[in-house]
Design an enzyme around this catalytic site. Sequence first.
Site, PDB file in Angstrom:
ATOM      1  N   GLY A  26      16.698 -16.146 -19.467  1.00 26.55           N
ATOM      2  CA  GLY A  26      15.888 -17.054 -18.790  1.00 26.55           C
ATOM      3  C   GLY A  26      16.030 -16.886 -17.373  1.00 26.55           C
ATOM      4  O   GLY A  26      16.344 -15.634 -16.730  1.00 26.55           O
ATOM      5  N   GLN A  28      18.800 -17.897 -15.243  1.00 24.40           N
ATOM      6  CA  GLN A  28      19.854 -17.145 -14.804  1.00 24.40           C
ATOM      7  C   GLN A  28      19.998 -15.739 -15.506  1.00 24.40           C
ATOM      8  O   GLN A  28      20.640 -14.660 -14.875  1.00 24.40           O
ATOM      9  CB  GLN A  28      21.228 -17.735 -15.201  1.00 24.40           C
ATOM     10  N   ARG A  48      17.147 -14.322 -28.991  1.00 22.74           N
ATOM     11  CA  ARG A  48      16.369 -14.462 -30.103  1.00 22.74           C
ATOM     12  C   ARG A  48      15.034 -13.892 -29.986  1.00 22.74           C
ATOM     13  O   ARG A  48      14.726 -13.717 -28.756  1.00 22.74           O
ATOM     14  CB  ARG A  48      16.319 -16.018 -30.566  1.00 22.74           C
ATOM     15  N   ASP A  82      22.490 -25.383 -21.807  1.00 22.06           N
ATOM     16  CA  ASP A  82      23.754 -25.765 -22.106  1.00 22.06           C
ATOM     17  C   ASP A  82      23.797 -26.491 -23.384  1.00 22.06           C
ATOM     18  O   ASP A  82      24.673 -26.493 -24.192  1.00 22.06           O
ATOM     19  CB  ASP A  82      24.440 -26.866 -21.128  1.00 22.06           C
ATOM     20  N   GLN A  85      23.998 -24.002 -26.391  1.00 22.26           N
ATOM     21  CA  GLN A  85      25.194 -23.030 -26.331  1.00 22.26           C
ATOM     22  C   GLN A  85      26.035 -23.362 -27.642  1.00 22.26           C
ATOM     23  O   GLN A  85      26.534 -22.264 -28.362  1.00 22.26           O
ATOM     24  CB  GLN A  85      25.835 -22.988 -25.267  1.00 22.26           C
ATOM     25  N   HIS A 107      28.380 -22.288 -16.075  1.00 24.84           N
ATOM     26  CA  HIS A 107      28.435 -24.007 -15.856  1.00 24.84           C
ATOM     27  C   HIS A 107      29.461 -24.201 -16.708  1.00 24.84           C
ATOM     28  O   HIS A 107      29.703 -23.729 -18.075  1.00 24.84           O
ATOM     29  CB  HIS A 107      27.166 -24.487 -16.254  1.00 24.84           C
ATOM     30  N   ASP A 190      28.845 -30.173  -9.944  1.00 27.21           N
ATOM     31  CA  ASP A 190      27.436 -29.570 -10.141  1.00 27.21           C
ATOM     32  C   ASP A 190      26.542 -30.690 -10.714  1.00 27.21           C
ATOM     33  O   ASP A 190      25.333 -30.817 -10.136  1.00 27.21           O
ATOM     34  CB  ASP A 190      27.445 -28.348 -11.316  1.00 27.21           C
ATOM     35  N   GLU A 226       2.757 -35.328   3.651  1.00 27.57           N
ATOM     36  CA  GLU A 226       3.834 -36.065   4.342  1.00 27.57           C
ATOM     37  C   GLU A 226       5.281 -35.971   3.687  1.00 27.57           C
ATOM     38  O   GLU A 226       6.200 -35.653   4.165  1.00 27.57           O
ATOM     39  CB  GLU A 226       3.491 -37.486   4.894  1.00 27.57           C
ATOM     40  N   GLU A 230       5.946 -31.074   3.170  1.00 29.96           N
ATOM     41  CA  GLU A 230       6.577 -30.913   4.370  1.00 29.96           C
ATOM     42  C   GLU A 230       8.159 -30.630   4.476  1.00 29.96           C
ATOM     43  O   GLU A 230       8.838 -30.404   5.029  1.00 29.96           O
ATOM     44  CB  GLU A 230       6.313 -31.962   5.371  1.00 29.96           C
TER      45      GLU A 230
HETATM   46  P1  NDP Z   1      17.067 -21.119 -19.446  1.00 29.91           P
HETATM   47  O1  NDP Z   1      16.421 -22.328 -20.057  1.00 29.91           O
HETATM   48  O2  NDP Z   1      16.255 -20.404 -17.987  1.00 29.91           O
HETATM   49  O3  NDP Z   1      17.192 -19.808 -20.412  1.00 29.91           O
HETATM   50  C1  NDP Z   1      17.167 -19.721 -21.669  1.00 29.91           C
HETATM   51  C2  NDP Z   1      17.249 -18.523 -22.463  1.00 29.91           C
HETATM   52  O4  NDP Z   1      18.108 -18.872 -23.735  1.00 29.91           O
HETATM   53  C3  NDP Z   1      15.987 -18.130 -22.809  1.00 29.91           C
HETATM   54  O5  NDP Z   1      15.999 -16.704 -22.837  1.00 29.91           O
HETATM   55  C4  NDP Z   1      15.855 -18.559 -24.074  1.00 29.91           C
HETATM   56  O6  NDP Z   1      14.871 -17.634 -24.999  1.00 29.91           O
HETATM   57  C5  NDP Z   1      17.066 -18.328 -24.671  1.00 29.91           C
HETATM   58  N1  NDP Z   1      17.263 -19.051 -25.863  1.00 29.91           N
HETATM   59  C6  NDP Z   1      17.212 -20.436 -25.912  1.00 29.91           C
HETATM   60  N2  NDP Z   1      17.649 -20.757 -27.251  1.00 29.91           N
HETATM   61  C7  NDP Z   1      17.908 -19.766 -27.783  1.00 29.91           C
HETATM   62  C8  NDP Z   1      18.821 -19.695 -29.162  1.00 29.91           C
HETATM   63  N3  NDP Z   1      18.838 -20.906 -30.032  1.00 29.91           N
HETATM   64  N4  NDP Z   1      18.931 -18.285 -29.551  1.00 29.91           N
HETATM   65  C9  NDP Z   1      19.098 -17.462 -28.640  1.00 29.91           C
HETATM   66  N5  NDP Z   1      18.488 -17.381 -27.121  1.00 29.91           N
HETATM   67  C10 NDP Z   1      17.833 -18.735 -27.004  1.00 29.91           C
HETATM   68  O7  NDP Z   1      18.586 -21.350 -18.946  1.00 29.91           O
HETATM   69  P2  NDP Z   1      19.090 -21.176 -17.367  1.00 29.91           P
HETATM   70  O8  NDP Z   1      19.181 -19.904 -17.086  1.00 29.91           O
HETATM   71  O9  NDP Z   1      18.667 -22.406 -16.933  1.00 29.91           O
HETATM   72  O10 NDP Z   1      20.620 -21.898 -17.908  1.00 29.91           O
HETATM   73  C11 NDP Z   1      21.525 -20.958 -18.359  1.00 29.91           C
HETATM   74  C12 NDP Z   1      22.886 -21.315 -17.874  1.00 29.91           C
HETATM   75  O11 NDP Z   1      23.263 -21.062 -16.412  1.00 29.91           O
HETATM   76  C13 NDP Z   1      23.190 -22.878 -18.213  1.00 29.91           C
HETATM   77  O12 NDP Z   1      24.775 -22.865 -18.555  1.00 29.91           O
HETATM   78  C14 NDP Z   1      22.836 -23.569 -16.907  1.00 29.91           C
HETATM   79  O13 NDP Z   1      23.858 -24.742 -16.582  1.00 29.91           O
HETATM   80  C15 NDP Z   1      23.503 -22.323 -15.883  1.00 29.91           C
HETATM   81  N6  NDP Z   1      23.068 -22.359 -14.668  1.00 29.91           N
HETATM   82  C16 NDP Z   1      21.502 -22.550 -14.365  1.00 29.91           C
HETATM   83  C17 NDP Z   1      20.997 -22.518 -13.052  1.00 29.91           C
HETATM   84  C18 NDP Z   1      19.600 -22.371 -12.969  1.00 29.91           C
HETATM   85  O14 NDP Z   1      19.166 -21.735 -11.838  1.00 29.91           O
HETATM   86  N7  NDP Z   1      18.833 -22.742 -13.966  1.00 29.91           N
HETATM   87  C19 NDP Z   1      21.906 -22.675 -11.862  1.00 29.91           C
HETATM   88  C20 NDP Z   1      23.308 -22.521 -12.117  1.00 29.91           C
HETATM   89  C21 NDP Z   1      23.933 -22.154 -13.276  1.00 29.91           C
HETATM   90  P3  NDP Z   1      13.176 -17.983 -25.476  1.00 29.91           P
HETATM   91  O15 NDP Z   1      12.466 -17.541 -24.425  1.00 29.91           O
HETATM   92  O16 NDP Z   1      13.179 -17.477 -26.674  1.00 29.91           O
HETATM   93  O17 NDP Z   1      13.304 -19.569 -25.307  1.00 29.91           O
HETATM   94 MG    MG Z   2      23.427 -27.568 -12.770  1.00 29.78          MG
HETATM   95 MG    MG Z   3       6.087 -35.899  11.659  1.00 33.69          MG
END
Ligand code: NDP
Ligand code: MG
Ligand code: MG
Length: 335
Positions: A26, A28, A48, A82, A85, A107, A190, A226, A230
């Site tokens: 996803g 990250q 998955r 999270d 997980q 995280h 965080d 506004e 901005e």
């Molecule tokens: P996303 O929601 O963007 O990513 C989800 C990913 O996990 C997708 O590829 C999804 O696949 C997959 N997934 C979901 N459920 C399952 C499952 N049951 N089995 C297998 N794969 C699965 O997550 P983030 O990137 O936002 O977050 C990931 C970690 O990074 C977290 O710990 C978060 O706290 C941390 N983090 C996130 C930040 C951010 O920018 N978002 C910033 C810093 C840290 P599918 O496409 O099939 O749903």
């Molecule tokens: Mg966070």
């Molecule tokens: Mg102004």
Amino acid sequence: MAKVYYQDSVGVNVLQGKKIAIVGYGSQGHAHAQNLRDNGFDVVIGVRPGKSFNQAKEDGFAVKTVAEAAQEADVVMILLPDERQPEVYETEIEPNLQPGNALVFAHGFNIHFKQITPPEDVDVFLVAPKGPGHLVRRTFTEGAAVPALFAVYQDATGTAREKALSYADGIGSTRAGVLETTFQEETETDLFGEQAVLCGGATALVKAGFETLVEAGYQPEVAYFECLHELKLIVDLLYEGGLANMRYSISDTAQWGDFVAGPQIVTDETKNAMKKVLTDIQEGTFAHGWIAEHKAGRPNFNAINEKENQHQIEVVGRELRAMMPFVKPRVKLEV
Ligand code: NDP
Ligand code: MG
Ligand code: MG
């Protein structure tokens, strides 16, 4: 001042030649995987079947089930949401960890709040970029980077710290600076940052400003530009050079308004509310509430999300942005 690690302070890159499983593709996941690959690391994706599985394939990665990827890897980075997980960890990852492997997080949530308890014979550390995943990738391709934090929770091999720095280097963050922290500090700061300032604080401030203007009879379109549009221009100036850089660019009238009105908006009462938010995070009240909400099928999360998407600022914003083709969201949302 805290020690900040840069590219030259990493030393031997202990993860070169090791197999790194990126679990989840996803926000990250895609960024870590692509940056590591560009830096010559051996990456396999575990996810998955579905949208991100197909995307990872299209991006040229070896893509497997989470269990298969965990099984063949030396380092397993968990980049799933999270709240999902613990289940995936128990069923697909833990049974496939070998002694001396490394279990990595972006995280500290699940370790700190004891939702995941790893075996004692693996290294456990975190490497948390301080920015959204899409920027972790975009800045990397531009030769820049998003800074990161790292922390070691469990050092089974005596090399967990080197591995963490090597990983941070692999995703490019040592270009911007990498700071050492603990799981507790990373998790609590965080959550506080996103709740009080970056996400909760910022959206509440923007909405309250917009509503104040509209309720006073001003045009919603003017209020949108506004109070929301901005803000990005102001935030860019803060990012580039702090408060002084932003204040240098605005007019003296705006700067005087900043000085006299700011403290009337964010008052001692606001700060007390922030302290309450922090206490709820520290005591685990927020985490356990969120885990329960997720397990119950997210009734409140979904209801609030639906209501927020229909807020006047969103309706007006969608219309105005449609006329600005140069303002594009990264992902097209269905609302
Ligand atoms: P996303 O929601 O963007 O990513 C989800 C990913 O996990 C997708 O590829 C999804 O696949 C997959 N997934 C979901 N459920 C399952 C499952 N049951 N089995 C297998 N794969 C699965 O997550 P983030 O990137 O936002 O977050 C990931 C970690 O990074 C977290 O710990 C978060 O706290 C941390 N983090 C996130 C930040 C951010 O920018 N978002 C910033 C810093 C840290 P599918 O496409 O099939 O749903
Ligand atoms: Mg966070
Ligand atoms: Mg102004």
